[in-house]
Design an enzyme around this catalytic site. Structure first.
Site, mmCIF file in Angstrom:
data_model
loop_
_atom_site.group_PDB
_atom_site.id
_atom_site.type_symbol
_atom_site.label_atom_id
_atom_site.label_comp_id
_atom_site.label_asym_id
_atom_site.label_seq_id
_atom_site.Cartn_x
_atom_site.Cartn_y
_atom_site.Cartn_z
ATOM 1 N N ASN A 2 -4.737 4.226 7.506
ATOM 2 C CA ASN A 2 -6.134 4.647 7.365
ATOM 3 C C ASN A 2 -6.945 4.435 8.641
ATOM 4 O O ASN A 2 -7.959 5.087 8.849
ATOM 5 C CB ASN A 2 -6.794 3.968 6.167
ATOM 6 C CG ASN A 2 -6.394 4.667 4.883
ATOM 7 O OD1 ASN A 2 -6.204 5.880 4.870
ATOM 8 N ND2 ASN A 2 -6.224 3.918 3.817
ATOM 9 N N HIS B 243 0.831 -1.214 0.000
ATOM 10 C CA HIS B 243 0.000 0.000 0.000
ATOM 11 C C HIS B 243 0.866 1.265 0.000
ATOM 12 O O HIS B 243 1.522 1.589 0.990
ATOM 13 C CB HIS B 243 -0.927 -0.021 1.225
ATOM 14 C CG HIS B 243 -1.842 1.153 1.297
ATOM 15 N ND1 HIS B 243 -2.237 1.738 2.472
ATOM 16 C CD2 HIS B 243 -2.447 1.868 0.314
ATOM 17 C CE1 HIS B 243 -3.046 2.747 2.220
ATOM 18 N NE2 HIS B 243 -3.176 2.854 0.911
HETATM 19 N N1 3HC Z 1 5.544 14.121 -8.151
HETATM 20 C C1 3HC Z 1 6.778 14.561 -7.867
HETATM 21 N N2 3HC Z 1 7.031 15.535 -6.985
HETATM 22 C C2 3HC Z 1 5.976 16.112 -6.372
HETATM 23 C C3 3HC Z 1 4.656 15.701 -6.618
HETATM 24 C C4 3HC Z 1 4.465 14.664 -7.558
HETATM 25 N N3 3HC Z 1 3.241 14.194 -7.864
HETATM 26 N N4 3HC Z 1 3.823 16.454 -5.842
HETATM 27 C C5 3HC Z 1 4.600 17.286 -5.128
HETATM 28 N N5 3HC Z 1 5.900 17.083 -5.447
HETATM 29 C C6 3HC Z 1 7.083 17.744 -4.876
HETATM 30 C C7 3HC Z 1 7.181 19.195 -5.297
HETATM 31 O O1 3HC Z 1 7.857 19.317 -6.529
HETATM 32 C C8 3HC Z 1 7.969 19.790 -4.158
HETATM 33 O O2 3HC Z 1 9.344 19.492 -4.335
HETATM 34 P P1 3HC Z 1 10.493 20.495 -3.771
HETATM 35 O O3 3HC Z 1 10.195 20.677 -2.313
HETATM 36 O O4 3HC Z 1 11.743 19.755 -4.029
HETATM 37 O O5 3HC Z 1 10.291 21.733 -4.571
HETATM 38 C C9 3HC Z 1 7.495 18.998 -2.946
HETATM 39 O O6 3HC Z 1 6.930 17.783 -3.455
HETATM 40 C C10 3HC Z 1 6.452 19.751 -2.187
HETATM 41 O O7 3HC Z 1 5.389 20.093 -3.094
HETATM 42 P P2 3HC Z 1 4.754 21.533 -3.225
HETATM 43 O O8 3HC Z 1 5.771 22.579 -2.880
HETATM 44 O O9 3HC Z 1 4.072 21.617 -4.541
HETATM 45 O O10 3HC Z 1 3.574 21.553 -2.203
HETATM 46 P P3 3HC Z 1 3.550 21.176 -0.684
HETATM 47 O O11 3HC Z 1 4.780 21.626 0.047
HETATM 48 O O12 3HC Z 1 2.221 21.645 -0.245
HETATM 49 O O13 3HC Z 1 3.569 19.569 -0.667
HETATM 50 C C11 3HC Z 1 2.461 17.528 -0.611
HETATM 51 C C12 3HC Z 1 2.640 18.825 -1.353
HETATM 52 C C13 3HC Z 1 3.735 16.691 -0.688
HETATM 53 C C14 3HC Z 1 1.331 16.779 -1.297
HETATM 54 C C15 3HC Z 1 2.141 17.859 0.896
HETATM 55 O O14 3HC Z 1 1.094 18.790 0.953
HETATM 56 C C16 3HC Z 1 1.745 16.654 1.703
HETATM 57 O O15 3HC Z 1 2.594 15.898 2.144
HETATM 58 N N6 3HC Z 1 0.439 16.491 1.917
HETATM 59 C C17 3HC Z 1 -0.103 15.332 2.644
HETATM 60 C C18 3HC Z 1 -0.136 14.132 1.732
HETATM 61 C C19 3HC Z 1 -0.679 12.928 2.434
HETATM 62 O O16 3HC Z 1 -1.021 12.913 3.601
HETATM 63 N N7 3HC Z 1 -0.771 11.860 1.669
HETATM 64 C C20 3HC Z 1 -1.339 10.623 2.134
HETATM 65 C C21 3HC Z 1 -2.755 10.565 1.730
HETATM 66 S S1 3HC Z 1 -3.538 9.113 2.338
HETATM 67 C C22 3HC Z 1 -3.173 7.944 1.194
HETATM 68 O O17 3HC Z 1 -2.581 8.155 0.178
HETATM 69 C C23 3HC Z 1 -3.646 6.579 1.550
HETATM 70 C C24 3HC Z 1 -4.851 6.185 0.779
HETATM 71 O O18 3HC Z 1 -5.154 4.864 1.130
HETATM 72 C C25 3HC Z 1 -6.022 7.080 1.046
#
Ligand code: 3HC
Length: 278
Positions: free
Chosen positions: A186, A136
């Site tokens: 989760n 996962h």
């Molecule tokens: N691919 C590659 N790099 C990415 C990316 C992607 N899809 N999305 C974001 N990044 C990189 C950015 O380029 C940036 O890199 P840098 O710091 O080197 O410039 C870094 O990640 C941070 O991105 P941003 O500056 O655009 O934006 P944020 O600082 O807001 O970070 C985030 C975005 C990483 C999504 C952050 O908001 C985060 O960690 N959010 C929580 C995510 C989370 O909890 N995920 C789990 C969800 S639950 C799940 O998946 C389980 C399922 O079963 C439901």
């Protein structure tokens, strides 16, 4: 290693991407042509970000060249590892796992990226179920370090060990969970998001203040309502339905607001509106 990822949505494309970054040969399969086309764009964009921030050295096009984007089932033959990442619906996963079992070599490992469905239940649809387990990943897959490795009642210990090492080789951090609904992440996250939705329903605070509180007061990167939109409200509802059914416990009961948003087609970021507008 040849890895087949079945289902090319947000999770499937991210999983294919990280295996390709680690020099594996990847087959990214979907039944829908348009999903495959979107997956290619998503992967190219993501690799561009990783390249810009110096997290990968290799040229994105060289990494993409290791991925075969396909709708042809014959491309799924002869792989070492299969990971299904289709919709979080038990019947869709069951069908997919039956099809994978037909093409996979007997020794191949078969994993499910399910967020909540029982691995032991899904193992009923896999031939040689001792090689089946949960793998996962978290969204966005190329960024999130964690992978839950979930051991079903029939999963062989050696398969768990192999997958544990495989996850480390991807540069990710594995944790091991027994097969309980929602596994570890989760189980913690769903009640958190649910409680945030109830705060909103009860009029205790605005959505902005609920998210701000969790971001600034608890230091989460996103507030729970923003995160719900990011995960996809339909995906979240599917997870809650499974956990509520399996535990029979109101801790996991889908709130009415969530159900209404999904029924209205407001699925979060991907549809342009959820708790917030995008
Ligand atoms: N691919 C590659 N790099 C990415 C990316 C992607 N899809 N999305 C974001 N990044 C990189 C950015 O380029 C940036 O890199 P840098 O710091 O080197 O410039 C870094 O990640 C941070 O991105 P941003 O500056 O655009 O934006 P944020 O600082 O807001 O970070 C985030 C975005 C990483 C999504 C952050 O908001 C985060 O960690 N959010 C929580 C995510 C989370 O909890 N995920 C789990 C969800 S639950 C799940 O998946 C389980 C399922 O079963 C439901």
């Amino acid at each position: 290693m040849k890895v087949c990822v079945i289902g090319s949505g947000t999770m499937g494309s991210g999983i294919g991407e990280v295996f390709a970054i680690s020099s594996n040969e990847v087959v990214l399969y979907d039944i829908y042509e348009n999903q495959i086309a979107n997956a290619r764009v998503r992967i190219e964009e993501s690799l561009g970000k990783l390249r810009d921030s110096g997290k990968i050295k290799e040229e994105p096009r060289d990494i993409v060249s290791r991925i075969r984007f396909t709708t042809s089932p014959s491309d799924l033959e002869g792989a070492d590892v299969y990971i299904e990442a289709v919709f979080e619906k038990p019947e869709v996963k069951a069908e997919t796992l039956k099809k994978i079992s037909e093409v996979a070599p007997k020794k191949a490992i078969i994993g499910s990226n399910t967020s909540s469905i029982s691995i032991t239940y899904l193992s009923k649809f896999v031939s040689n179920p001792e090689r089946f387990l949960g793998i996962h990943f978290f969204n966005p897959v190329p960024v999130m370090k964690l992978v839950e490795v979930v051991k079903g009642d029939r999963t062989q210990e050696s398969v768990v060990r192999k997958v544990f090492e495989m996850v480390k080789a991807l540069g990710k951090e594995p944790v091991i969970s027994q097969d309980f609904p929602g596994f570890i992440a989760n189980r913690v996250l769903v009640p958190l998001i649910r409680e945030a939705i109830l705060l909103l329903e009860e009029g205790v605070a605005t959505k902005n203040d609920i998210d701000k509180t969790v971001r600034l007061g608890l230091n989460h990167p996103m507030g729970p309502l923003e995160l719900a939109d990011f995960i996809g409200l339909d995906v979240l509802l599917d997870i809650m339905e499974v956990m509520y059914r399996d535990f029979g416990d109101p801790r996991f009961k889908p709130p009415i607001t969530l159900r209404n948003l999904v029924n209205a087609g407001k699925l979060g970021r991907k549809s342009g509106e959820g708790f917030y507008k995008y």
